[in-house]
Design a protein around this motif. Structure first.
Motif, PDB file in Angstrom:
ATOM      1  N   SER A  61       0.379  -1.379  -0.105  1.00 47.41           N
ATOM      2  CA  SER A  61      -0.010   0.087  -0.030  1.00 47.41           C
ATOM      3  C   SER A  61       1.089   1.242  -0.071  1.00 47.41           C
ATOM      4  CB  SER A  61      -0.453  -0.098   1.262  1.00 47.41           C
ATOM      5  OG  SER A  61      -0.300   0.618   2.628  1.00 47.41           O
ATOM      6  N   ASN A 137      -6.716  -1.352   8.344  1.00 50.48           N
ATOM      7  CA  ASN A 137      -7.767  -0.782   7.001  1.00 50.48           C
ATOM      8  C   ASN A 137      -7.388   1.096   7.502  1.00 50.48           C
ATOM      9  OD1 ASN A 137      -7.001  -2.747   5.264  1.00 50.48           O
ATOM     10  ND2 ASN A 137      -8.856  -3.977   6.604  1.00 50.48           N
ATOM     11  N   ARG A 140      -5.084   2.500   6.246  1.00 48.93           N
ATOM     12  CA  ARG A 140      -3.892   2.587   4.723  1.00 48.93           C
ATOM     13  C   ARG A 140      -4.984   3.384   4.175  1.00 48.93           C
ATOM     14  NH1 ARG A 140      -4.414  -3.557   5.993  1.00 48.93           N
ATOM     15  NH2 ARG A 140      -2.024  -4.241   6.273  1.00 48.93           N
ATOM     16  N   LEU A 141      -5.728   3.582   4.398  1.00 45.45           N
ATOM     17  CA  LEU A 141      -7.192   4.546   3.435  1.00 45.45           C
ATOM     18  C   LEU A 141      -6.687   6.186   4.292  1.00 45.45           C
ATOM     19  CD1 LEU A 141      -8.811   4.563   1.851  1.00 45.45           C
ATOM     20  CD2 LEU A 141     -11.080   4.695   3.754  1.00 45.45           C
ATOM     21  N   VAL A 164     -12.192   5.128  -1.241  1.00 48.62           N
ATOM     22  CA  VAL A 164     -12.844   4.247  -0.926  1.00 48.62           C
ATOM     23  C   VAL A 164     -14.410   3.566  -2.124  1.00 48.62           C
ATOM     24  CG1 VAL A 164     -14.764   5.398   0.468  1.00 48.62           C
ATOM     25  CG2 VAL A 164     -13.962   2.926   0.575  1.00 48.62           C
ATOM     26  N   SER A 324      -2.667   1.582  -2.790  1.00 48.97           N
ATOM     27  CA  SER A 324      -3.143   1.664  -2.008  1.00 48.97           C
ATOM     28  C   SER A 324      -4.352   0.864  -2.400  1.00 48.97           C
ATOM     29  CB  SER A 324      -3.295   2.380  -1.291  1.00 48.97           C
ATOM     30  OG  SER A 324      -2.746   3.185  -0.038  1.00 48.97           O
ATOM     31  N   THR A 327      -4.205  -2.769  -1.154  1.00 48.27           N
ATOM     32  CA  THR A 327      -4.596  -3.653  -0.422  1.00 48.27           C
ATOM     33  C   THR A 327      -5.709  -3.380   0.534  1.00 48.27           C
ATOM     34  OG1 THR A 327      -1.999  -2.458   0.089  1.00 48.27           O
ATOM     35  CG2 THR A 327      -4.124  -3.502   2.026  1.00 48.27           C
ATOM     36  N   LEU A 328      -6.206  -2.673  -0.081  1.00 47.59           N
ATOM     37  CA  LEU A 328      -8.189  -1.902   0.415  1.00 47.59           C
ATOM     38  C   LEU A 328      -8.827  -3.061   0.316  1.00 47.59           C
ATOM     39  CD1 LEU A 328      -7.892   1.720   0.597  1.00 47.59           C
ATOM     40  CD2 LEU A 328      -7.935   0.358   2.771  1.00 47.59           C
ATOM     41  N   GLU A 331      -8.300  -6.406   1.434  1.00 45.44           N
ATOM     42  CA  GLU A 331      -9.084  -6.501   2.483  1.00 45.44           C
ATOM     43  C   GLU A 331     -10.207  -6.652   2.521  1.00 45.44           C
ATOM     44  OE1 GLU A 331      -7.094  -7.082   5.632  1.00 45.44           O
ATOM     45  OE2 GLU A 331      -5.396  -7.035   4.733  1.00 45.44           O
ATOM     46  N   ALA A 369     -16.295  -1.426   4.177  1.00 43.91           N
ATOM     47  CA  ALA A 369     -15.709   0.073   3.553  1.00 43.91           C
ATOM     48  C   ALA A 369     -16.394   1.931   3.969  1.00 43.91           C
ATOM     49  CB  ALA A 369     -15.820  -0.278   1.930  1.00 43.91           C
ATOM     50  N   VAL A 372     -14.476   1.540   7.409  1.00 46.89           N
ATOM     51  CA  VAL A 372     -13.140   1.770   7.562  1.00 46.89           C
ATOM     52  C   VAL A 372     -13.442   2.836   7.383  1.00 46.89           C
ATOM     53  CG1 VAL A 372     -10.881   1.474   6.189  1.00 46.89           C
ATOM     54  CG2 VAL A 372     -12.286  -0.265   6.722  1.00 46.89           C
TER      55      VAL A 372
END
Length: 469
Positions: A61, A137, A140-141, A164, A324, A327-328, A331, A369, A372
């Motif tokens: 990410s 996460n 990460r976001l 997102v 990113s 990865t998201l 996840e 989502a 997060v």
């Protein structure tokens, strides 16, 4: 000191084309998804090299550019040593865990926990794990939102929701296959552009010789407090536990055809994780010489804006966002799989049809989502990306993942040991926060020791349930 990070019209066009290609590839793969199993495991037909690339992308990410880049800006090559904990963990896990997880033949890591410990543990760790994945996460976001805020001159919150939204656009449709295909595209862009940036950054800094003369301490691989032996020992131990229980990594291991493929997948993932930080973090050291005085977590972005021509900078931004997004997407997919398979189907609808599984999978992906995104706005209050990741992993991550990682190795620990490991581990983590005089590394090692004491201590209260050979 302020520096412009304005995107040119050409940069914006490059980013738009990149996302159009990514979205098309992800949406196209949705045509082949007919059931929950297709959505979560790719029908166990994923090529090992594709699984490796996807695992690699799921583990990095833009956290690398923001958090580890900030460490490189402040302390130098020690950031590479810290990041190599990921490569070491995956390589060690190749010989210890890869074949075992493929042999388990599960759609989600939590399915294995029921075989090993029973239904109660499966539900308990499912809910704990879902909570931790959401918290993890959020970090990460946050890094994605930070990049968008710097480049577009918008708030981090707006950047978070833009990010997102893009991830959901293709993840909701194609599931794991969309994630895999877009990961290959994003990995190609990420590695290609990162390699191209390195010589440009070194040239702008006057070459490696001039850079080492200007910042001699930055070329000491053990510079700063993160280079201390016990810090690295604790960090490597924490990452070894975390990465070998990473739901997305386990999902990829279970989605390839054979155990041999699982091991090949792990080795290639480790090689990519070993090479990438050398390429990605040296420019952040150059940034310390070229643009001193900026926010360390913004240094990589601001350097690229200053040294790269229009269009190429847009491609670099695309590569950072790709890290990113990959990865998201992974996840969100794997967390949704646990909510669907381990919660919804296990508790309420064990005979759900393939169409119903797919609908629930998409709804739970959306739910994850949103949760997060809401939480990501609060990461800055924890001290930024690197510190927030370290705190959350220590408090919650280690106690939750130990039963998953080591339950597949050792048969004696039982359900009571799992409960003791989590309860005592979380309690010791919170207690350690009340001891500011004790260094982080010793807090972490103490918590790991407490977790293992609880995990094996449960054997004193009963006989373990032998499940998987």
């Amino acid at each position: 000191m302020s520096f412009s990070t304005t995107l040119s019209g050409l940069d914006i066009a490059v980013i738009a084309v990149y996302f159009a290609v990514t979205l098309f590839a992800g949406l196209f793969m949705g045509r082949f998804v007919k059931s929950g199993k297709d959505f979560f495991s790719g029908g166990n037909k994923v090529p090992w090299w594709m699984g490796a690339i996807s695992s690699y992308m799921a583990m990095i990410s833009s956290f690398v550019f923001i958090a580890h880049g900030g460490v490189a800006y402040q302390d130098g090559l020690v950031a590479v040593i810290v990041f190599w904990s990921c490569a070491f963990s995956v390589l060690a896990g190749t010989w210890i865990f890869a074949g075992r997880w493929r042999r388990a033949n599960v759609s989600t890591p939590m399915e294995y926990l029921e075989r090993r410990y029973g239904a109660g543990v499966r539900q308990f760790i499912s809910w704990c794990g879902i909570g931790f994945r959401i918290l993890d996460n959020m970090v990460r976001l946050y890094t994605l939102g930070l990049i968008a805020s710097v480049l577009l001159n918008i708030s981090i919150e707006k950047g978070i929701w833009i990010g997102v939204g893009i991830v959901l656009a293709y993840t909701l449709t194609g599931g794991l296959w969309s994630v895999l295909v877009t990961d290959v595209i994003q990995c190609t862009v990420l590695l290609g552009v990162s390699i191209a940036v390195l010589p440009v950054a070194l040239g702008a800094a006057g070459g490696i010789g001039a850079l080492s003369d200007a910042l001699p301490s930055h070329f000491d691989p053990f510079n700063g407090h993160r280079g201390e032996f016990w810090y690295l020992f604790a960090y490597y131990a924490m990452v070894f536990i975390k990465y070998n229980a990473n739901w997305a990594f386990i999902q990829r291991l279970a989605s390839v055809p054979t155990e041999r493929d699982a091991k090949k997948m792990s080795v290639l993932t480790a090689v990519l994780l070993f090479v990438f930080p050398v390429v990605a973090l040296l420019p952040a050291i150059c940034a310390r010489h070229i643009i001193p005085g900026v926010n360390p977590e913004e240094s990589y972005i601001r350097l690229c804006c200053q040294i790269l021509p229009g269009g190429v900078f847009g491609l670099m931004v695309s590569a950072m966002l790709a890290a990113s997004l990959s990865t998201l997407a992974s996840e969100f997919n794997v967390t949704s799989s646990v909510l669907t398979k381990d919660v919804y189907e296990r508790l309420w609808r064990p005979n759900a049809t393939p169409r119903e599984q797919l609908l629930v999978a998409r709804l739970t992906t959306l739910l994850v989502a949103v949760l997060v995104a809401v939480g990501a706005a609060y990461v800055q209050a924890l001290g930024g990306a690197f510190e927030a990741n370290k705190i959350l992993m220590g408090l919650i991550g280690v106690p939750i993942v130990i039963p998953s990682v080591f339950g597949i190795l050792w048969k004696r620990p039982n359900t009571k040991g799992v409960i003791l490991c989590i309860v005592l581990g979380v309690a010791s983590g919170f207690l350690a926060l009340k001891l500011p005089a004790l260094k982080w590394q010793f807090k972490t090692l103490l918590q790991i020791a407490v977790c293992f004491a609880g995990y094996f201590g449960g054997c004193l209260f009963g006989t373990a349930k032998r499940e998987m050979e």
